[in-house]
Design a protein around this motif. Structure first.
Motif, PDB file in Angstrom:
ATOM      1  N   PRO A   7      38.030 -34.215  16.410  1.00  0.00           N
ATOM      2  CA  PRO A   7      37.138 -35.045  17.392  1.00  0.00           C
ATOM      3  C   PRO A   7      37.709 -36.394  17.672  1.00  0.00           C
ATOM      4  CG  PRO A   7      36.601 -34.989  14.983  1.00  0.00           C
ATOM      5  CD  PRO A   7      37.660 -34.273  15.217  1.00  0.00           C
ATOM      6  N   VAL A  56      37.780 -33.390  20.903  1.00  0.00           N
ATOM      7  CA  VAL A  56      37.140 -34.554  21.685  1.00  0.00           C
ATOM      8  C   VAL A  56      38.130 -35.580  22.223  1.00  0.00           C
ATOM      9  CG1 VAL A  56      35.229 -36.282  21.572  1.00  0.00           C
ATOM     10  CG2 VAL A  56      35.006 -34.064  20.341  1.00  0.00           C
ATOM     11  N   TYR A  83      36.734 -28.704  24.989  1.00  0.00           N
ATOM     12  CA  TYR A  83      36.736 -30.091  24.675  1.00  0.00           C
ATOM     13  C   TYR A  83      35.430 -30.840  25.196  1.00  0.00           C
ATOM     14  CZ  TYR A  83      37.412 -31.252  29.528  1.00  0.00           C
ATOM     15  OH  TYR A  83      37.123 -31.665  31.068  1.00  0.00           O
ATOM     16  N   GLY A  84      35.125 -31.735  24.624  1.00  0.00           N
ATOM     17  CA  GLY A  84      34.278 -32.971  25.061  1.00  0.00           C
ATOM     18  C   GLY A  84      34.882 -34.280  25.260  1.00  0.00           C
ATOM     19  N   ARG A 112      30.288 -36.715  26.711  1.00  0.00           N
ATOM     20  CA  ARG A 112      29.552 -36.716  25.444  1.00  0.00           C
ATOM     21  C   ARG A 112      29.262 -37.969  25.000  1.00  0.00           C
ATOM     22  NH1 ARG A 112      29.739 -32.236  27.145  1.00  0.00           N
ATOM     23  NH2 ARG A 112      30.374 -30.505  25.667  1.00  0.00           N
ATOM     24  N   TYR A 275      29.139 -33.243  18.610  1.00  0.00           N
ATOM     25  CA  TYR A 275      29.700 -33.464  19.856  1.00  0.00           C
ATOM     26  C   TYR A 275      29.253 -32.302  20.919  1.00  0.00           C
ATOM     27  CZ  TYR A 275      32.695 -37.215  18.422  1.00  0.00           C
ATOM     28  OH  TYR A 275      33.091 -38.511  18.074  1.00  0.00           O
TER      29      TYR A 275
END
Length: 278
Positions: A7, A56, A83-84, A112, A275
């Motif tokens: 993340p 992330v 992904y974020g 996000r 997330y």
């Protein structure tokens, strides 16, 4: 291979982005800077031990004047890896301008939240009169604030805790374990923030701290305050190359946790939930 979600990742394309903080006349005085000051993409996460299932991406200064450009670049670069994205946005902007810019960023399905680095003297910016209103706007969009400041800055920690108490639907995620340093009084700030259910924390960024706690001590401390549901392992790649290669860093994390259920939370499930990754 061991599946993980990371993340806290930064990808760079030095030909397409600006990255003034890295490529300008005053780059950070980091060891191994030449390893970091290069192009970094998803292929460089491949390793024999860990299977990166999702990431992330944290804003990396691609173009802070036009932060949507980094989101567009990510859409062209990261898939099919899930992904974020955390975009850059100035948390002290006038609320009308903040809302306008956030609305534009929110057109990206990967968004996000936002980050505005407030370390050291810049932490005072978190006391700005516009911050609470802007955090409320983030909450309305179901986006979160990626906070980055030192836990020993008690007045900042207390104010951030107050924001979270006043905005219970807001999510704040504290980067790099609050930059915990053995030479600073961090317990008071840690206590104030951990009492807010809507604050989580990343176990990452030891390379940024002059005198970091020993890894096991730091993890035990974070778990004792935040519990197993609000702590996440993260790499800070490629900045982690100051001290360790990517696989070696995750191997060091894996060695800290004997219980497999806890490992799954810290390395995968907490990030997936916080997330909103599928």
């Amino acid at each position: 291979m061991i599946p993980i979600i990371d993340p806290h990742i930064h990808f760079f394309d030095l030909e397409k982005g600006q990255y003034h903080w890295l490529t300008g006349t005053n780059p950070p005085p980091w060891p191994n800077l030449s390893l970091i000051k290069a192009n970094h993409h998803k292929a460089q996460l491949n390793n024999p031990t860990f299977l990166v299932k999702a990431i992330v991406h944290i804003e990396a200064g691609f173009n802070n004047d036009q932060p949507y450009q980094e989101l567009e670049w990510l859409e062209q670069t990261v898939p099919p890896l899930q992904y974020g994205a955390i975009a850059y946005l100035d948390i002290t902007l006038k609320p009308c301008l903040f809302s306008q810019q956030l609305k534009a960023l929110a057109q990206s399905r990967c968004l996000r939240g936002i980050r505005d680095i407030t370390e050291g003297n810049d932490a005072e910016r978190l006391l700005h009169k516009h911050v609470q209103k802007n955090l409320a706007t983030l909450s309305q969009y179901q986006l979160h604030f990626e906070a980055q400041f030192e836990l020993h800055l008690h007045n900042i920690a207390y104010q951030v805790a107050q924001y979270c108490l006043q905005l219970p639907s807001l999510q704040i995620i504290l980067n790099h374990a609050g930059l915990l340093d053995t030479d600073t009084p961090y317990h008071s700030g840690l206590s104030a923030l951990s009492q807010c259910h809507n604050i989580a924390i990343k176990f990452s960024g030891r390379e940024h701290v002059a005198s970091p706690l020993e890894p096991k001590e730091c993890l035990t401390l974070l778990l004792s305050y935040f519990g197993e549901e609000r702590v996440m392992f993260a790499s800070n790649y490629p900045v982690c190359l100051i001290r360790q290669q990517y696989e070696a860093l995750w191997l060091s994390y894996h060695a800290l946790v004997e219980d497999n259920a806890l490992w799954q939370k810290l390395s995968y499930h907490n990030a997936k939930r916080l997330y909103r990754l599928k």
